[in-house]
Design a protein around this motif. Structure first.
Motif, short mmCIF file in Angstrom:
data_model
loop_
_atom_site.label_atom_id
_atom_site.label_comp_id
_atom_site.label_asym_id
_atom_site.label_seq_id
_atom_site.Cartn_x
_atom_site.Cartn_y
_atom_site.Cartn_z
N LEU A 1 29.35 46.00 35.43
CA LEU A 1 29.76 44.74 36.07
C LEU A 1 30.60 44.95 37.32
O LEU A 1 30.82 44.03 38.09
N ARG B 1 28.53 35.87 36.00
CA ARG B 1 29.66 35.42 35.21
C ARG B 1 29.50 35.93 33.79
O ARG B 1 28.41 36.32 33.37
N THR B 2 30.60 35.86 33.04
CA THR B 2 30.60 36.38 31.67
C THR B 2 29.50 35.73 30.82
O THR B 2 28.83 36.41 30.03
N VAL C 1 26.11 37.33 30.95
CA VAL C 1 26.06 38.61 30.25
C VAL C 1 25.98 38.38 28.73
O VAL C 1 25.22 39.05 28.02
N VAL C 2 26.74 37.41 28.24
CA VAL C 2 26.71 37.09 26.81
C VAL C 2 25.30 36.69 26.39
O VAL C 2 24.78 37.16 25.37
N SER D 1 29.32 49.22 28.36
CA SER D 1 29.68 48.65 29.65
C SER D 1 30.64 49.48 30.51
O SER D 1 31.70 49.90 30.05
N ARG E 1 34.07 45.41 34.46
CA ARG E 1 34.09 44.75 35.78
C ARG E 1 35.13 45.36 36.71
O ARG E 1 34.96 45.41 37.92
N ALA F 1 39.47 42.97 32.49
CA ALA F 1 38.10 43.47 32.35
C ALA F 1 37.87 43.99 30.93
O ALA F 1 36.78 43.84 30.37
N GLU G 1 37.35 40.96 28.88
CA GLU G 1 36.00 40.41 29.06
C GLU G 1 34.97 41.16 28.21
O GLU G 1 34.13 40.55 27.55
N ALA G 2 35.06 42.49 28.21
CA ALA G 2 34.12 43.28 27.40
C ALA G 2 34.25 42.94 25.91
O ALA G 2 33.26 42.80 25.20
N ILE H 1 32.70 39.54 25.26
CA ILE H 1 31.23 39.61 25.23
C ILE H 1 30.76 40.11 23.86
O ILE H 1 29.83 39.56 23.28
#
Ligand SMILES: [Zn+2]
Length: 516
Positions: free
Chosen positions: A183, A192-193, A196-197, A212, A215, A227, A230-231, A234
Motif C-alpha cells: 500500500l 482506501r482501506t 483492500v478489505v 502486506s 501503507r 499503518a 490499518e493492516a 483489514i
C-alpha cells in the motif's frame, strides 16, 4: 508377525535384517522444528521423511555423515522479489545459488502486491521447467489494480471492484497462498482501506492470508503506527490472518518506535487475532530511486506523467521540496547507495558531487533517465533486534538482485544475530525460519522433520554458516551449508550444487466448497 511366519526356521531368533531406506543422515544435531535438538538420525524414503530418531537401526543406499553438523528443515523465505528471475529461461542457474547455498528450499513470490493473478500459469511452470527450490505465490493487489484501473489515482467503479474481486478469487482457486499488498507503492497507495478489505475477503473465504508491505513504514503519509492499525483492521474486517512484511521502523522520524509497533500487534494477538511478521536482518532497505524519493502524487498516471511534472515549473518546485523532505527522513543523500546504472556503487551524495548538482537536483536528473535500484540505510540496529526477539517474527530476505539480502539474509542472521550477538538461540532461528513460516502461510507437509513430511532437509556447519554477500559484492554465495535435500533429492552435496532441479510449485488448497 508376517516376517516370523515366512522366515525359515534356521533364521528364527536372529535379528531381522535392517530396513533399507533411500537416504540416511546419521549422527547430526537434529532440529525437528518442534522438539528440542538431539543427536540422531533422519531417514528418507522417496520424497518423504521416513523416520527420525536417536539411533535408527537402518541401512540406506546413500548415507550422509552429519557428525558435528546441524540437521534442520529446509528454510523457507516468505518474502522475495524474484518473480521475474523465476520466470526467466535460466531461472535455475540464476536463483539456485542464492537460495540453496543458504539452506533455503522454499521461497514465496508475488509479495508487496506484485503477484500476477495468473497463478495457474506461474505455478504450472514448475512442472514444465523446474527449478531447484519450491515456490508458492501470492495474488498481488498492485498487479490486479493496474490491470483493471491502470495507474490512476481514484477509487474503482462498482464494476471494476467486482472484476478485481473475481481476479483475487480465481487466483486463490488456482493455488495462491493469499493476497499481498504494497500500500506504500503507487498505484496501490491510491486505494482506501475499504477497497483492500473487499478484496482481502476473497482470500479469506478460501483460507488465504493477508500479507502486506504496509501503507507507511515511516512518516510519509499516515505514519507507521496508523499503518500498522490499518493492516490489523483489514485482517479483522476481512477475517483473515495478517502478516506484516519486512517489519521495520524506517527513517529518523520513527527510530525507536519498534516497542510501540510491537505493543499494538501483541494487543491484537491477545485479543485473538492472527498476526505475524517477517523481517530481513539488514539496516538498509532495498527499493528504487523513485520508490525512495518521489511522492505518490507525482507518480499518478505512470512514468510519462512523472516526466511531464518534472518539466512543469510549479510542480517541479513542489517535487523538489518533497524529495528534499524524503531524503531527510531517510538519513540524507549519504545514506542512499545507488546499485545500478551510471552511478552504480556511489551514494546519491557522491553522484551529486560528480554531477556538480545538489542531491535533490541530481536525483531528479537521474530519475529522468532511469529508475536505478538503491540501498537505503534507514533502520537502527536497536529496532532490528527489538523486533527480532518477538516470537511471532520470522526470517525473510525481501531478496532481489543487487542487494546482499538475496544471497545472504538467512546466513547473516545466523552468524550475526545467533552466534555473535546471541539475540536468538539456534533453535529459535531455525524454527522461525522454517516451521513457523510453513504453519503461518499454510504450506502443508513442509517446514519440519517429522514422519511423513516432505524431505526438505539441510545440513550446515554451525561454526562456518555465514553470509559472504556485501553491499559492494551482493552476489557472493553464503558459506557453511554442506548438504541440501529438496523433496528427497540431494541438491547440494559437500557444499556444491549438484544441478538437481527438484523444486515444486506449492499449491495452496482452498477451503473446501469455496471454489467452483
Ligand atoms: Zn516490500
Amino acid at each position: 508377525m508376517l516376517i516370523a511366519a515366512v522366515m525359515p526356521a534356521f533364521l528364527m531368533g536372529v535379528a531381522a535384517p535392517a530396513e533399507t531406506v533411500d537416504l540416511l543422515i546419521r549422527g547430526g544435531l537434529v532440529h525437528t522444528g518442534s522438539a528440542a535438538p538431539f543427536v540422531g538420525d533422519v531417514a528418507v524414503s522417496g520424497d518423504r521423511i521416513h523416520a527420525v530418531g536417536r539411533r535408527l537401526g537402518m541401512t540406506a543406499r546413500t548415507i550422509i555423515k552429519a557428525r558435528g553438523l546441524v540437521v534442520a528443515p529446509g528454510l523457507i523465505d516468505p518474502h522475495t522479489h524474484v518473480d521475474k528471475d523465476l520466470a526467466s529461461d535460466d531461472a535455475h542457474a540464476r536463483l539456485v545459488p542464492a537460495f540453496l547455498l543458504q539452506g533455503v528450499t522454499t521461497a514465496m513470490i508475488g509479495n508487496d502486491g506484485a503477484g500476477d493473478p495468473g497463478v495457474a500459469a506461474i505455478l504450472g511452470r514448475a512442472s514444465s521447467r523446474p527449478v531447484g527450490i519450491n515456490f508458492a505465490a501470492f495474488a498481488g493487489f498492485g498487479a490486479i489494480r493496474t490491470k483493471v484501473i491502470g495507474e490512476a489515482d481514484r477509487a474503482p467503479t462498482r464494476a471494476e471492484l467486482a472484476r478485481m474481486k473475481t481476479m483475487v478469487g480465481q487466483a486463490m482457486c488456482d493455488g495462491a497462498i493469499g493476497f499481498s499488498t504494497g500500500l506504500f507503492y503507487a498505484p496501490q497507495s491510491f486505494a482506501r482501506t475499504g477497497e483492500v478489505v473487499a478484496l482481502a475477503k476473497e482470500a479469506a473465504s478460501r483460507g488465504g492470508i493477508y500479507d502486506s508491505h504496509i501503507r507507511d513504514e515511516s512518516t510519509y503519509s499516515i505514519g507507521l503506527l496508523a499503518a500498522i492499525d490499518e493492516a490489523l483492521a483489514i485482517g479483522r474486517e476481512a477475517r483473515l490472518a495478517v502478516n506484516i512484511s519486512h517489519i521495520k521502523a524506517l527513517g529518523v522520524d520513527v527510530e525507536g518506535q519498534a516497542p510501540l509497533v510491537i505493543a499494538r500487534i501483541e494487543a491484537a494477538r491477545r485479543a485473538g487475532q492472527r498476526v505475524t511478521a517477517d523481517q530481513y536482518p539488514w539496516s538498509a532497505s532495498g527499493t528504487t530511486l523513485i520508490g525512495a524519493l518521489i511522492p505518490a502524487w507525482a507518480q499518478a498516471g505512470g512514468r510519462g506523467a512523472l516526466l511531464a511534472r518534472l518539466d512543469h515549473a510549479r510542480l517541479a518546485r513542489r517535487l523538489r521540496a518533497d524529495i528534499s523532505e524524503n531524503l531527510r527522513k531517510r538519513g540524507g543523500a549519504g545514506a542512499l547507495l545507488i546499485k545500478a546504472g551510471a552511478y552504480k556503487g556511489r551514494t546519491l551524495d557522491e553522484a551529486a558531487k560528480a554531477r556538480r548538482e545538489d542531491p535533490v537536483a541530481a536525483a531528479m536528473s537521474i530519475v529522468r533517465q532511469a529508475d536505478p535500484t538503491v540501498a537505503s540505510f534507514n533502520q537502527s540496529e536497536r529496532d532490528i533486534k527489538v523486533f527480532m526477539r518477538r516470537p511471532w517474527v520470522m526470517t525473510s530476505s525481501d531478496g532481489s538482485p543487487g542487494h546482499p539480502r538475496l544471497f545472504g539474509s538467512f546466513a547473516r542472521k545466523y552468524a550475526k544475530y545467533v552466534v555473535a550477538e546471541r539475540v536468538l538461540t539456534p533453535r529459535q532461528f531455525i524454527e522461525r525460519s522454517s516451521t513457523q513460516t510453513a504453519t503461518t502461510f499454510g504450506l502443508a507437509g513442509r517446514g519440519s522433520l517429522t514422519l511423513g513430511a516432505f524431505a526438505d532437509i539441510i545440513l550446515f556447519d554451525p561454526k562456518r554458516y555465514a553470509a559472504r554477500a556485501t553491499y559492494e559484492q551482493p552476489e557472493l554465495a553464503a558459506a557453511g551449508v554442506r548438504t541440501v535435500i529438496v523433496n528427497g533429492v540431494v541438491a547440494v552435496h559437500d557444499g556444491k550444487l549438484t544441478g538437481a532441479a527438484a523444486g515444486r510449485a506449492l499449491r495452496h488448497e482452498p477451503t473446501p466448497g469455496s471454489c467452483p
